[in-house]
Design an enzyme around this catalytic site. Structure first.
Site, PDB file in Angstrom:
ATOM      1  N   GLY A   1      40.706  38.735  36.761  1.00 22.89           N
ATOM      2  CA  GLY A   1      39.748  38.252  36.433  1.00 22.89           C
ATOM      3  C   GLY A   1      39.042  38.482  36.657  1.00 22.89           C
TER       4      GLY A   1
ATOM      5  N   GLN B   1      29.628  41.157  36.746  1.00 19.00           N
ATOM      6  CA  GLN B   1      30.521  42.262  36.699  1.00 19.00           C
ATOM      7  C   GLN B   1      30.228  43.357  35.659  1.00 19.00           C
ATOM      8  OE1 GLN B   1      34.301  40.382  38.475  1.00 19.00           O
ATOM      9  NE2 GLN B   1      34.757  42.469  38.708  1.00 19.00           N
TER      10      GLN B   1
ATOM     11  N   CYS C   1      40.011  44.364  43.426  1.00 15.71           N
ATOM     12  CA  CYS C   1      37.868  43.639  42.987  1.00 15.71           C
ATOM     13  C   CYS C   1      38.052  45.027  41.454  1.00 15.71           C
ATOM     14  CB  CYS C   1      37.332  43.067  43.711  1.00 15.71           C
ATOM     15  SG  CYS C   1      36.224  42.970  42.652  1.00 15.71           S
ATOM     16  N   LEU C   2      38.187  44.363  40.943  1.00 16.89           N
ATOM     17  CA  LEU C   2      37.337  45.300  39.246  1.00 16.89           C
ATOM     18  C   LEU C   2      36.526  46.216  39.548  1.00 16.89           C
ATOM     19  CD1 LEU C   2      38.933  43.838  35.857  1.00 16.89           C
ATOM     20  CD2 LEU C   2      39.963  46.044  36.959  1.00 16.89           C
TER      21      LEU C   2
ATOM     22  N   HIS D   1      37.750  33.809  44.068  1.00 14.53           N
ATOM     23  CA  HIS D   1      37.317  35.582  43.776  1.00 14.53           C
ATOM     24  C   HIS D   1      36.002  35.337  42.775  1.00 14.53           C
ATOM     25  CE1 HIS D   1      38.022  39.559  43.684  1.00 14.53           C
ATOM     26  NE2 HIS D   1      37.678  40.008  43.504  1.00 14.53           N
ATOM     27  N   GLU D   2      36.662  34.622  42.046  1.00 15.95           N
ATOM     28  CA  GLU D   2      35.659  35.148  41.064  1.00 15.95           C
ATOM     29  C   GLU D   2      34.399  34.452  41.019  1.00 15.95           C
ATOM     30  OE1 GLU D   2      35.925  37.582  39.295  1.00 15.95           O
ATOM     31  OE2 GLU D   2      38.095  38.018  39.703  1.00 15.95           O
TER      32      GLU D   2
ATOM     33  N   HIS E   1      31.734  36.243  43.149  1.00 14.67           N
ATOM     34  CA  HIS E   1      30.978  36.555  42.971  1.00 14.67           C
ATOM     35  C   HIS E   1      29.641  36.029  41.968  1.00 14.67           C
ATOM     36  CE1 HIS E   1      33.225  40.438  42.324  1.00 14.67           C
ATOM     37  NE2 HIS E   1      34.233  40.409  42.231  1.00 14.67           N
TER      38      HIS E   1
HETATM   39 NI    NI Z   1      36.394  41.279  41.767  1.00 16.35          NI
END
Ligand code: NI
Length: 159
Positions: free
Chosen positions: A46, A51, A88-89, A130-131, A134
């Site tokens: 995701g 991000q 997380c990226l 999670h997203e 953000h």
């Molecule tokens: Ni993330």
């Protein structure tokens, strides 16, 4: 399409609240397409617009089985609990155990501006939560039950 730079933890923008968008908007179409390419290249499940440096309530998800685009998503239902490994990226090499609902239902817009309801279970529910965090400047480790130790991390990466 273009691959965008992924903002890393420590950059203040990740702590900011994203703004709602108005769709249809060709710029949002481009953003979604670029985010998908960026997520695929990074091997993520995701990605939220913040991000890639855009404070917009826009998300892409690809669990391998299910692909989603969420625009101005709002959670309307959650059910059950799962405790799973999460990363997380924007936070490379940091993994933790989190507590998330097992099922969620969200109301979202599609690219044309049409309201839709989306349900997610298991990994998809975890990714949606999670997203969506953000979008409000939250990172997964804020509420993690605990972070993985270096030994556990090694085992996880080898598995
Ligand atoms: Ni993330």
């Amino acid at each position: 399409m273009a691959t965008l730079n992924i903002v890393k933890d420590g950059d203040e923008i990740l702590r900011k609240k994203s703004r709602e968008v108005t769709v249809p908007d060709p710029r949002i179409d481009t953003l979604l397409d670029d985010m998908k390419e960026t997520m695929a290249k990074a091997g993520g499940v995701g990605l939220a617009a913040v991000q890639v440096g855009k404070l917009r309530r826009v998300i892409v998800i690809d669990t391998g089985e299910e692909q989603l685009e969420l625009i101005n998503p709002v959670k309307i239902k959650e059910e059950g609990v799962q405790e799973e490994i999460e990363g997380c990226l924007s936070c490379p090499d940091r993994w933790g155990i989190t507590r998330r609902p097992m099922k969620v239902e969200v109301e979202t817009l599609d690219r044309k501006g049409k309201k839709r309801r989306v349900k997610g279970e298991g990994l998809l529910a975890k990714a949606i939560c999670h997203e969506m965090d953000h979008l409000d400047g939250k990172l997964f480790y804020d509420d993690a039950i605990r972070m993985l130790t270096p030994e556990e991390l090694k085992e996880y990466e080898e598995a």
